[in-house]
Design a protein around this motif. Structure first.
Motif: not given
Length: 311
Positions: A151-156, A248-253
């Motif tokens: 899965x592809x997510x963001x670290x912030x 998390x838990x989203x397609x994000x493209x």
């Protein structure tokens, strides 16, 4: 998990302290190590003589397979500072595969995915255990034996000060990505979408390795790092409450994402690796290794060939 992660954390902290630290130490170019004695594979696994017999003659003669990596994909691939060792889930899995196939798997660290794929095509390396992202545009010259879902997510920064919870929230933000990776293509497309919608474009920052990308977020030069969830989970844990995951838990493209081992197109290793991985899933070794490195959410019930869709 504590012992392997603590070792990796020491190496990572050095990278984060040195802005110039890249994916591999200077001496790692072309350096080799071997797998076969992984502490995760505590029980001796039986050699599958039928699979051994299907290996290319050169590998049966040498008793080795050469796997290439770029050393900067924790918790899968963590190159040692000596340039001659590799730890992580992939290293443990390589040790188990070597036992099943009756060979030693040697690791070569190179700089970046293009070098890996070029070397595999030229026959310098037998395969990349990876896992490497499997996409249609990569399947023309390569075959993938997929053993991970990603899965592809963001670290912030902790607290998510820029309120980035999905791809739609990145307009006008400074987003770090790995140069040449699939996430870079998605975020660049999103930048165009933002402009088309009359919003500020994404400020894309491309880095050659993950430590550099994480350092950009920790130092305030980037607002988020957009990348695979498994390594980002690892980096967030090592950042000791300085970072958090979002999106998390989203397609994000992305659609369904698969990652796996890479071999040259049409290589006989494809089906050998497929059957060997299936053996390790069936006997529980794969599950133990993935659990050890905190990757149970990324497991597949069975491996597959070229499962990836469009990038």
């Amino acid at each position: 998990m504590r012992r392997p992660l603590a070792t990796a954390a020491t190496a990572l902290s050095c990278c984060l302290a040195l802005a110039a630290c890249g994916a591999n130490p200077p001496q790692a170019e072309g350096a080799t190590g071997s797998s076969g004695d992984s502490e995760a594979v505590s029980a001796k696994l039986s050699e599958n003589k039928a699979l051994h017999a299907r290996l290319p003659a050169k590998n049966r003669t040498s008793g080795t397979l050469v796997s290439v990596n770029n050393g900067s994909f924790p918790p899968y691939e963590i190159a040692g500072s000596d340039g001659h060792s590799l730890t992580g889930a992939s290293a443990d899995l390589a040790g188990a595969l070597g036992q099943v196939l009756g060979v030693k798997i040697r690791h070569v660290t190179t700089d970046g995915l293009p070098s890996q794929l070029t070397g595999i095509k030229a026959g310098r390396y037998d395969f990349a255990l990876g896992p490497v992202g499997d996409f249609k545009d990569r399947q023309g010259a390569n075959d993938f034996v997929d053993w991970v879902r990603e899965f592809v997510v963001f670290a912030v920064p902790k607290g998510n000060p820029h309120h980035i919870d999905s791809l739609a929230d990145t307009c006008g933000q400074r987003i770090a990505v790995m140069a040449g990776g699939s996430a870079e293509g998605v975020i660049k497309k999103q930048a165009l979408t933002c402009e088309k919608d009359g919003k500020k474009a994404v400020k894309v920052q491309s880095y050659k390795d993950q430590p550099g990308s994480i350092l950009a977020v920790r130092s305030g030069r980037a607002d988020a790092f957009f990348s695979s969830q498994a390594p980002l989970t690892y980096f967030v844990a090592q950042a000791k409450d300085q970072l958090e995951l979002t999106g998390t838990g989203k397609g994000n493209g992305f659609g369904d994402l698969y990652q796996g081992a890479v071999v040259a197109k049409g290589s006989p290793l494809r089906d050998v690796l497929l059957k060997a991985l299936r053996t390790l899933i069936d006997n529980g070794t794969y599950g133990k290794i993935m659990k050890k490195w905190g990757l149970s959410a990324n497991t597949l019930d069975k491996p597959g060939v070229n499962l990836g869709g469009e990038s």
